[in-house]
Design a protein around this motif. Sequence first.
Motif, PDB file in Angstrom:
ATOM      1  N   MET A   1       0.837  -1.204   0.000  1.00 15.05           N
ATOM      2  CA  MET A   1       0.000   0.000   0.000  1.00 15.05           C
ATOM      3  C   MET A   1       0.872   1.254   0.000  1.00 15.05           C
ATOM      4  N   ILE A   2       1.883   1.267   0.844  1.00 17.60           N
ATOM      5  CA  ILE A   2       2.761   2.434   0.919  1.00 17.60           C
ATOM      6  C   ILE A   2       3.508   2.629  -0.392  1.00 17.60           C
ATOM      7  N   SER A   3       3.994   1.542  -0.984  1.00 21.12           N
ATOM      8  CA  SER A   3       4.776   1.625  -2.221  1.00 21.12           C
ATOM      9  C   SER A   3       3.984   2.262  -3.354  1.00 21.12           C
ATOM     10  N   ILE A   4       2.806   1.718  -3.638  1.00 21.21           N
ATOM     11  CA  ILE A   4       2.029   2.229  -4.772  1.00 21.21           C
ATOM     12  C   ILE A   4       1.538   3.650  -4.512  1.00 21.21           C
ATOM     13  N   ASN A   5       1.227   3.948  -3.251  1.00 20.74           N
ATOM     14  CA  ASN A   5       0.718   5.282  -2.970  1.00 20.74           C
ATOM     15  C   ASN A   5       1.802   6.345  -2.934  1.00 20.74           C
ATOM     16  N   LEU A   6       3.046   5.929  -2.753  1.00 19.05           N
ATOM     17  CA  LEU A   6       4.136   6.885  -2.937  1.00 19.05           C
ATOM     18  C   LEU A   6       4.152   7.349  -4.389  1.00 19.05           C
ATOM     19  N   SER A   7       3.909   6.410  -5.304  1.00 22.01           N
ATOM     20  CA  SER A   7       3.843   6.754  -6.732  1.00 22.01           C
ATOM     21  C   SER A   7       2.635   7.629  -7.029  1.00 22.01           C
ATOM     22  N   ASN A   8       1.459   7.222  -6.504  1.00 21.51           N
ATOM     23  CA  ASN A   8       0.242   7.999  -6.763  1.00 21.51           C
ATOM     24  C   ASN A   8       0.363   9.432  -6.245  1.00 21.51           C
ATOM     25  N   ALA A   9       0.880   9.576  -5.024  1.00 20.81           N
ATOM     26  CA  ALA A   9       1.000  10.907  -4.429  1.00 20.81           C
ATOM     27  C   ALA A   9       2.078  11.739  -5.119  1.00 20.81           C
ATOM     28  N   TYR A  10       3.184  11.100  -5.469  1.00 21.91           N
ATOM     29  CA  TYR A  10       4.296  11.813  -6.107  1.00 21.91           C
ATOM     30  C   TYR A  10       3.903  12.339  -7.484  1.00 21.91           C
ATOM     31  N   THR A  11       3.342  11.451  -8.330  1.00 22.74           N
ATOM     32  CA  THR A  11       2.954  11.867  -9.682  1.00 22.74           C
ATOM     33  C   THR A  11       1.715  12.765  -9.655  1.00 22.74           C
ATOM     34  N   GLY A  12       0.790  12.473  -8.722  1.00 27.23           N
ATOM     35  CA  GLY A  12      -0.403  13.313  -8.604  1.00 27.23           C
ATOM     36  C   GLY A  12      -0.054  14.727  -8.202  1.00 27.23           C
ATOM     37  N   GLY A  13       0.928  14.869  -7.320  1.00 29.94           N
ATOM     38  CA  GLY A  13       1.379  16.193  -6.911  1.00 29.94           C
ATOM     39  C   GLY A  13       1.978  16.978  -8.066  1.00 29.94           C
ATOM     40  N   TYR A  14       2.744  16.294  -8.911  1.00 27.72           N
ATOM     41  CA  TYR A  14       3.327  16.964 -10.075  1.00 27.72           C
ATOM     42  C   TYR A  14       2.269  17.351 -11.102  1.00 27.72           C
ATOM     43  N   SER A  15       1.247  16.523 -11.253  1.00 27.57           N
ATOM     44  CA  SER A  15       0.148  16.873 -12.159  1.00 27.57           C
ATOM     45  C   SER A  15      -0.562  18.131 -11.672  1.00 27.57           C
ATOM     46  N   LEU A  16      -0.781  18.205 -10.367  1.00 21.67           N
ATOM     47  CA  LEU A  16      -1.404  19.395  -9.783  1.00 21.67           C
ATOM     48  C   LEU A  16      -0.513  20.611  -9.975  1.00 21.67           C
ATOM     49  N   LEU A  17       0.795  20.422  -9.850  1.00 20.68           N
ATOM     50  CA  LEU A  17       1.743  21.521 -10.033  1.00 20.68           C
ATOM     51  C   LEU A  17       1.702  22.050 -11.459  1.00 20.68           C
ATOM     52  N   ASN A  18       1.556  21.147 -12.438  1.00 19.94           N
ATOM     53  CA  ASN A  18       1.476  21.585 -13.827  1.00 19.94           C
ATOM     54  C   ASN A  18       0.222  22.406 -14.086  1.00 19.94           C
ATOM     55  N   ALA A  19      -0.869  22.033 -13.402  1.00 21.52           N
ATOM     56  CA  ALA A  19      -2.123  22.775 -13.563  1.00 21.52           C
ATOM     57  C   ALA A  19      -2.087  24.110 -12.833  1.00 21.52           C
ATOM     58  N   LEU A  20      -1.421  24.124 -11.674  1.00 25.35           N
ATOM     59  CA  LEU A  20      -1.360  25.326 -10.838  1.00 25.35           C
ATOM     60  C   LEU A  20       0.101  25.619 -10.467  1.00 25.35           C
ATOM     61  N   PRO A  21       0.904  26.103 -11.421  1.00 25.92           N
ATOM     62  CA  PRO A  21       2.345  26.303 -11.182  1.00 25.92           C
ATOM     63  C   PRO A  21       2.665  27.236 -10.022  1.00 25.92           C
TER      64      PRO A  21
END
Length: 443
Positions: free
Chosen positions: A298-318
Amino acid sequence: MTNAMNKKRIQIETIGLSEVPESEKKTRWFDYAFIQMAFSVNTGNVLVPALAVTAGGLSAGAAIGSTLIGAVLAFILVSILSLPGARYGLPAQYMIRTMIGSKLSMYFASPVRSLTSLYWFAVQTIGGSIVVQFLLNEFAGIQIPLFVLAPLFSVIMGILALIGFEAVKKTIKWFIPFLFLSQLLMLYLIVDLVAADTTVLTQGEFSIGTCFFYGSLAFMQYVSGVSASSDMTRYAKSPKEGFIGVLTGNIAGFAVTAVLGALFASALQSVNPFVSASMLTDSSAAIVLIAAGAIISMISINLSNAYTGGYSLLNALPFLGRVKSAVVFGIAATALSLFPGIVEGAETYISLLGAAIVPLSAVIIADYVIVKKMNITKDHLFRLTSGNHSANLSALVTVLLFVPVYFLIPDPLSPGLIVFIVACAFYAVLQKIVTNRSEISHN
């Protein structure tokens, strides 16, 4: 004293949308392979192979084969889209601006990717928390409400993802031996059970239509990774190492996932192998190892989800910056983890997300592979950094056209694969026409 303070500061990744320095591109292919394998076997990813048996009525072999084929097709595309990140050291959604235009990337692709990451983060957190809750109650007599466990795990994973890629890599390196041991134990337990009654392997049917549907569902689940894989490989030692590591790790990891999901579903009608495996043994050590595997996965996959999701949000709201975008994503993910009902509607949610993900992913793949021939030029990069990649009309038309088309195709016909293939071809032809007309007008 100064050196100590500097070491503390670099613990939190702040690079954001900037290029990763060459000195930090050290990650080898086997590191990526281990990372992707660690991301694979978890309560969320076993759902599609398990549902292919319990809901689709397929035999274990048919469920494994069909979902593996769909997933492998998606993994090949995901690995191809990891190349830009490895070559230029830039995050996925930022690079995608060169393919679909800045506006479509910022205001559609990034929100879709963030929502996808949010959904899977919550599914994984809830699924893992249910396993821990069950094991604590069953074997230790400790009762902890789900609304306490899920947010607790969510916060821990959010903090690790906030720290950045190095935290992801190091956490997985520390725990992957326990994860592999847990998976081997689960495989042993279910194979031992099946060996006593091999008829469970022949239960169910082989239906080409049903196989195609669940293969398409697996494809849709993983193809969204084309809009995120560069987030990880921007730290690769070379594009080749990033590509090979992502591809081999994903395929090997999903192969184990499909086998576990289908066998436990066929033998025990269970869609949660972690809970079911703990019921097949009386050994306290084995139960602890299974519980540890559930938590680590659970921790492993969610590190990926949170890491990439955060970058997607950053691209939308720099304007948020890397740290604030990671914090905002973590808060939203924790809130969504309080609603366990989203796990029960997995097929529905995957299909709904697929309506946006599939045509968008098709455009990204078609533009990078067919139109750009996997070559992002200096001119593309200059326009990216100067903010001139503002619009791609062909991409916008394709997405707007095929989102409703996705809903018009009946589920038995597997709308995901059909829309993906047709949208790829449509965009490539449309972009060729637009390019030719532009060249004629300039001559």
